[in-house]
Design a protein around this motif. Structure first.
Motif, short mmCIF file in Angstrom:
data_model
loop_
_atom_site.label_atom_id
_atom_site.label_comp_id
_atom_site.label_asym_id
_atom_site.label_seq_id
_atom_site.Cartn_x
_atom_site.Cartn_y
_atom_site.Cartn_z
N PRO A 137 0.82 -1.22 0.00
CA PRO A 137 0.00 0.00 0.00
C PRO A 137 0.85 1.27 0.00
N ILE A 138 0.30 2.29 -0.62
CA ILE A 138 0.95 3.61 -0.63
C ILE A 138 0.19 4.47 0.38
N ILE A 139 0.92 5.19 1.20
CA ILE A 139 0.29 6.09 2.18
C ILE A 139 0.67 7.51 1.77
N LEU A 140 -0.31 8.27 1.29
CA LEU A 140 -0.07 9.65 0.90
C LEU A 140 -0.42 10.53 2.09
N THR A 141 0.59 11.12 2.70
CA THR A 141 0.36 11.86 3.94
C THR A 141 1.09 13.20 3.89
N THR A 142 1.30 13.76 5.06
CA THR A 142 1.79 15.15 5.13
C THR A 142 3.07 15.25 5.95
N ALA A 155 7.17 0.55 8.64
CA ALA A 155 7.59 -0.75 9.19
C ALA A 155 6.55 -1.84 8.88
N ALA A 156 5.29 -1.43 8.77
CA ALA A 156 4.23 -2.40 8.46
C ALA A 156 4.19 -2.77 6.98
N GLY A 157 5.03 -2.10 6.16
CA GLY A 157 5.10 -2.45 4.74
C GLY A 157 4.55 -1.38 3.82
N GLY A 158 4.09 -0.26 4.38
CA GLY A 158 3.55 0.81 3.53
C GLY A 158 4.65 1.64 2.89
N GLN A 159 4.36 2.19 1.72
CA GLN A 159 5.27 3.15 1.09
C GLN A 159 4.73 4.54 1.44
#
Ligand SMILES: NC(=O)c1ccc[n+]([C@@H]2O[C@H](COP(=O)([O-])OP(=O)(O)OC[C@H]3O[C@@H](n4cnc5c(N)ncnc54)[C@H](OP(=O)(O)O)[C@@H]3O)[C@@H](O)[C@H]2O)c1
Length: 256
Positions: A137-142, A155-159
């Motif tokens: 999964p991709i996490i688009l954040t700030t 660490a959980a595997g997100g980009q």
């Protein structure tokens, strides 16, 4: 004056006809943002906080086709949490066939990745999003999201990608997806993210299913924002199913 849209009976369409009706523009030069929603005819976007109660067979069929055609599925964190999002599971043979015909898909049949938009990085690292087998999964954040949360999601595997200072801007979202080579964008809501994208004039297309039911209650509508941005759209098609479901596709005129 708008041209009359195609009004079609779903029973007259093959699966390939539907793929052609929902194809992205050929080789989009930049990310093309398609948004998909289902709504009741009185405008509710969910029943008891989930959209599943609105789904009909026709809506589910198009939902799957839109995922088959996409490079990435973008979703707001509220929806990811409410709907317990996992990886997208698409038809790998179809994805290979679509790729060979230049309609997107994937050369190896891989599914589209899920990209969750979250200002605060408030996602559970043990949730299905990270544990369901599928693409990372991709996490688009700030930049403002707490560093420890971003580290935990990595660490959980997100980009984890920062795509704005305190909120994910439309420009930041487009840039991040462009850099990942993802131009066939499917946004599955929810209302807050869709509202932000409308106000930023970033929506190229809306696929809206009207589910033949009334809901009332206090459910939300498909787009919510503190600001309004009236945006004329052109109807590309209306598809009628026998149970009363209407599948609609609307495109922003300047993108035609
Ligand atoms: N009928 C349908 O087709 C359909 C489709 C989708 C959703 N829904 C329904 O809609 C409801 C969820 O609504 P919602 O408004 O909470 O959904 P949402 O837009 O998915 O989620 C809102 C959250 O997403 C993040 N977000 C949205 N825009 C952002 C931006 N520009 N920058 C940074 N973060 C942003 C924020 O997350 P953080 O709080 O983590 O910072 C925000 O709190 C659910 O009941 C769901 O079932 C229905």
């Amino acid at each position: 004056m708008q041209r009359m849209p195609n009004a079609i009976q779903l029973t007259e369409l093959t699966h390939d006809d539907l793929l052609a009706l929902y194809a992205y523009p050929a080789g989009p030069a930049e990310p093309w943002i398609r948004v998909n929603f289902v709504s009741s005819i009185d405008g509710a976007v969910s029943v008891d906080g989930r959209s599943g109660g609105l789904g009909t067979p026709a809506d589910k069929k198009v939902f799957r086709i839109l995922r088959d055609l996409a490079d990435v599925v973008v979703v707001g964190a509220g929806t990811a949490r409410a709907e317990n999002y996992g990886a997208a599971h698409t038809d790998s043979q179809l994805r290979i066939r679509l790729h060979h015909h230049g309609f997107g898909g994937d050369a190896a049949g891989a599914p589209p990745r899920i990209a969750v938009v979250t200002a605060t990085a408030t996602l559970d690292p043990s949730s299905r999003l990270f544990t369901d087998t599928g693409a990372r999964p991709i996490i688009l954040t700030t930049a403002a999201a707490p560093e420890d949360r971003k580290a935990a999601l990595t660490a959980a595997g997100g980009q984890v990608i920062e795509a704005g200072d305190t909120s994910v801007t439309a420009g930041g979202l487009r840039k991040a997806l462009e850099e990942l080579g993802m131009r066939r964008v499917l946004c599955e809501g929810g209302p807050a993210l869709f509202g932000d994208l409308i106000v930023a004039e970033a929506v190229d297309e809306l696929c809206l299913t009207l589910s033949p039911m009334l809901v009332a209650g206090t459910e939300r509508r498909i787009a919510m924002s503190p600001n309004a941005m009236p945006t004329p759209m052109t109807c590309r098609h209306l598809i009628f199913d026998q149970d009363g479901t209407i599948l609609t596709r609307w495109v922003r005129p300047h993108t035609l």
